[in-house]
Each structure stands twice: as structure tokens, then as C-alpha cells.
Design an enzyme around this catalytic site. Structure first.
Site, PDB file in Angstrom:
ATOM      1  N   SER A 138       0.857  -1.187   0.000  1.00 20.81           N
ATOM      2  CA  SER A 138       0.000   0.000   0.000  1.00 20.81           C
ATOM      3  C   SER A 138       0.884   1.225   0.000  1.00 20.81           C
ATOM      4  O   SER A 138       2.024   1.190   0.497  1.00 20.81           O
ATOM      5  CB  SER A 138      -0.882   0.009   1.256  1.00 20.81           C
ATOM      6  OG  SER A 138      -1.538   1.253   1.430  1.00 20.81           O
ATOM      7  N   TYR A 151      -2.564  -1.759  10.288  1.00 17.77           N
ATOM      8  CA  TYR A 151      -2.657  -1.971   8.841  1.00 17.77           C
ATOM      9  C   TYR A 151      -1.416  -1.410   8.148  1.00 17.77           C
ATOM     10  O   TYR A 151      -0.781  -2.099   7.336  1.00 17.77           O
ATOM     11  CB  TYR A 151      -3.914  -1.304   8.287  1.00 17.77           C
ATOM     12  CG  TYR A 151      -3.999  -1.340   6.785  1.00 17.77           C
ATOM     13  CD1 TYR A 151      -4.535  -2.438   6.127  1.00 17.77           C
ATOM     14  CD2 TYR A 151      -3.528  -0.277   6.005  1.00 17.77           C
ATOM     15  CE1 TYR A 151      -4.608  -2.491   4.745  1.00 17.77           C
ATOM     16  CE2 TYR A 151      -3.587  -0.322   4.624  1.00 17.77           C
ATOM     17  CZ  TYR A 151      -4.133  -1.426   3.997  1.00 17.77           C
ATOM     18  OH  TYR A 151      -4.181  -1.468   2.615  1.00 17.77           O
TER      19      TYR A 151
END
Length: 249
Positions: A138, A151
Site C-alpha cells: 500500500s 494496517y
């Protein structure tokens, strides 16, 4: 990575980015296998796409299930030569009242899941003439969104792990490609699908699929990712972190 003629496994292939990648790979002449957490959603995707040939329920938090699945999927599909480690979860966390169940589930799903699945199928891949491991990190691996600390940490770990994996496999038939999405309009978290600051899903998929056609690709990055990916290298990490976290209070 050849863009067609593969047998491709996409985890989390029944929703969001994974779903659309599975469909696009299928449309380009690949045989595609998907996993997900719900049988009904998996069945709907398989029924709607001729070249998505199979779907399996897989709990990415369960080490034993992943090992058993690796043995099953390579036996069921001996031509399997690409895995897209896409399945993941993203949950907001308040570190002042940290829910360890959420943190542990995030680490297990987002980090241990891809490591375990790769370990389960790598012997099969090493015996193939060519194979590709696709990891999904990400943009938040490079500049974290403070509201989702675990995350972001797992995605930073996936980025680092991908680099080491690629280096160790450099003299084998297995290549490693890291897909690094920016914020994309999906249902990964509540409100993301309607976030005007996020990249429209179809735009993201179109640019990402075009990138897969580049020879020698190691990082699949869309143009708008540079805001996050290059922040530290360009000496603007602090400003980028402040801007990102001011926009997502």
C-alpha cells in the site's frame, strides 16, 4: 510477467481490487482461481466469468487451513504459476484503548497470510518454468495513516519482505512483483468507496493492468502513488504525513 496464458490464484478475489484484477486477468486469457471468506460471493464471481474457473473459501488467519489449501490448489491446478497475495483487512484503531484482537487479526491476515501461502506453494513454483509471486502492499507502507496503525505496519512489512523475497529468488524461475495501491474507491473500510480523494477503482485497475505488461517490473505503481511512495526520498515525509492525516481525521 506474461499477461496471458497463466493459471493465476487471486486471494480475496471476490471483492474490491482483487475481484477486478481477477476479472481482468480472466479477460486476458488466463485461467483464474479465487479465494474469499464467503461461499456465496465466490460463487457469484465464478458464475459471472468464464475464465474464473474455481473458487475456494480460505481463512487467511488459519495457518493449518493455508497449508492444506496450498497442497490442494496445486494438486487441483498443476499449471498454477502466479499467485496474487491480495486478501487483507483494514480497521481503524484507537491506541489509547487498543483492541489486541483487531491488531492480531490484521497482522495474521495481512502479513502472516501471504507469508504462509507463499511458503505453501513456493516448492511448486520453483518447479515451474516460470512463475510469479505478486504481493500487495500500500502507499500507506511509506507514509502511514495514523488512524490505522497496524494496517500500515503490515503493509510496510510486506514491502520489506517483498524486497528480500525477490533477492533470494533472483537466480530461480520465480519473479516477485509488488503491487502498491494508493487509496482506491473500494469497500476496504467504511466510506472508502465514496471518498472523492481516493482513486476510482476502474481507473486504478486500468493503469495497473497496463503496468503488468512492462518487462522486468518489480513495483506496480500508478502515477498518483508518487505522493506517498516518494515522500521520504524527496525530503517531504513530514509535510506529506501531516497533510495525509489532516485530511483523514
Amino acid at each position: 510477467m506474461q499477461i496471458s496464458g497463466n493459471t493465476i490464484l487471486v486471494t480475496g478475489g471476490n471483492s474490491g481490487i482483487g475481484h477486478r484484477l481477477a476479472e481482468e486477468f480472466a479477460a486476458r486469457g488466463n485461467r483464474v482461481i479465487i479465494t474469499g471468506r464467503r461461499q456465496d460471493a465466490i460463487d457469484a464471481v465464478v458464475a459471472a466469468n468464464e475464465n474464473i474457473v474455481a473458487g475456494y473459501v480460505l481463512d487467511m488467519q488459519h495457518a493449518g487451513a493455508i497449508a492444506a489449501f496450498g497442497a490442494r490448489v496445486t494438486a487441483d491446478h498443476p499449471d498454477l504459476n502466479v499467485v496474487v497475495n491480495n486478501a487483507g483487512i483494514m480497521v481503524a484503531e484507537d491506541v489509547k484503548a487498543l483492541d489486541l484482537d483487531i491488531a492480531e487479526a490484521t497482522v495474521t491476515t495481512n502479513l502472516l497470510g501471504p507469508i504462509r501461502l507463499t511458503a505453501a506453494i513456493l516448492p511448486h513454483f520453483l518447479a515451474r518454468p516460470t512463475a510469479t509471486i505478486v504481493t500487495v502492499s500500500s502507499g500507506l507502507a511509506f507514509v502511514p495513516l495514523a488512524a490505522t496503525p497496524t494496517y500500515c505496519a503490515t503493509k510496510a512489512a510486506i514491502h520489506s519482505w517483498s524486497i528480500s523475497l525477490r533477492h533470494q529468488l533472483r537466480d530461480t524461475s520465480v519473479e516477485v512483483i509488488e503491487v502498491i495501491p494508493p487509496s482506491v474507491q473500494t469497500d476496504l473500510m467504511p466510506g472508502h468507496a465514496d471518498d472523492p480523494q481516493a482513486m476510482p477503482l476502474e481507473d486504478y485497475i486500468a493503469e495497473t493492468m497496463a503496468n503488468f505488461e512492462q518487462p522486468g517490473l518489480t513495483e506496480n505503481k500508478v502515477a498518483r502513488l508518487a505522493f506517498l511512495r516518494d515522500a521520504e526520498a524527496e525530503g517531504r515525509f513530514d509535510q506529506t504525513f501531516a497533510k495525509l492525516n489532516a485530511e483523514h481525521r
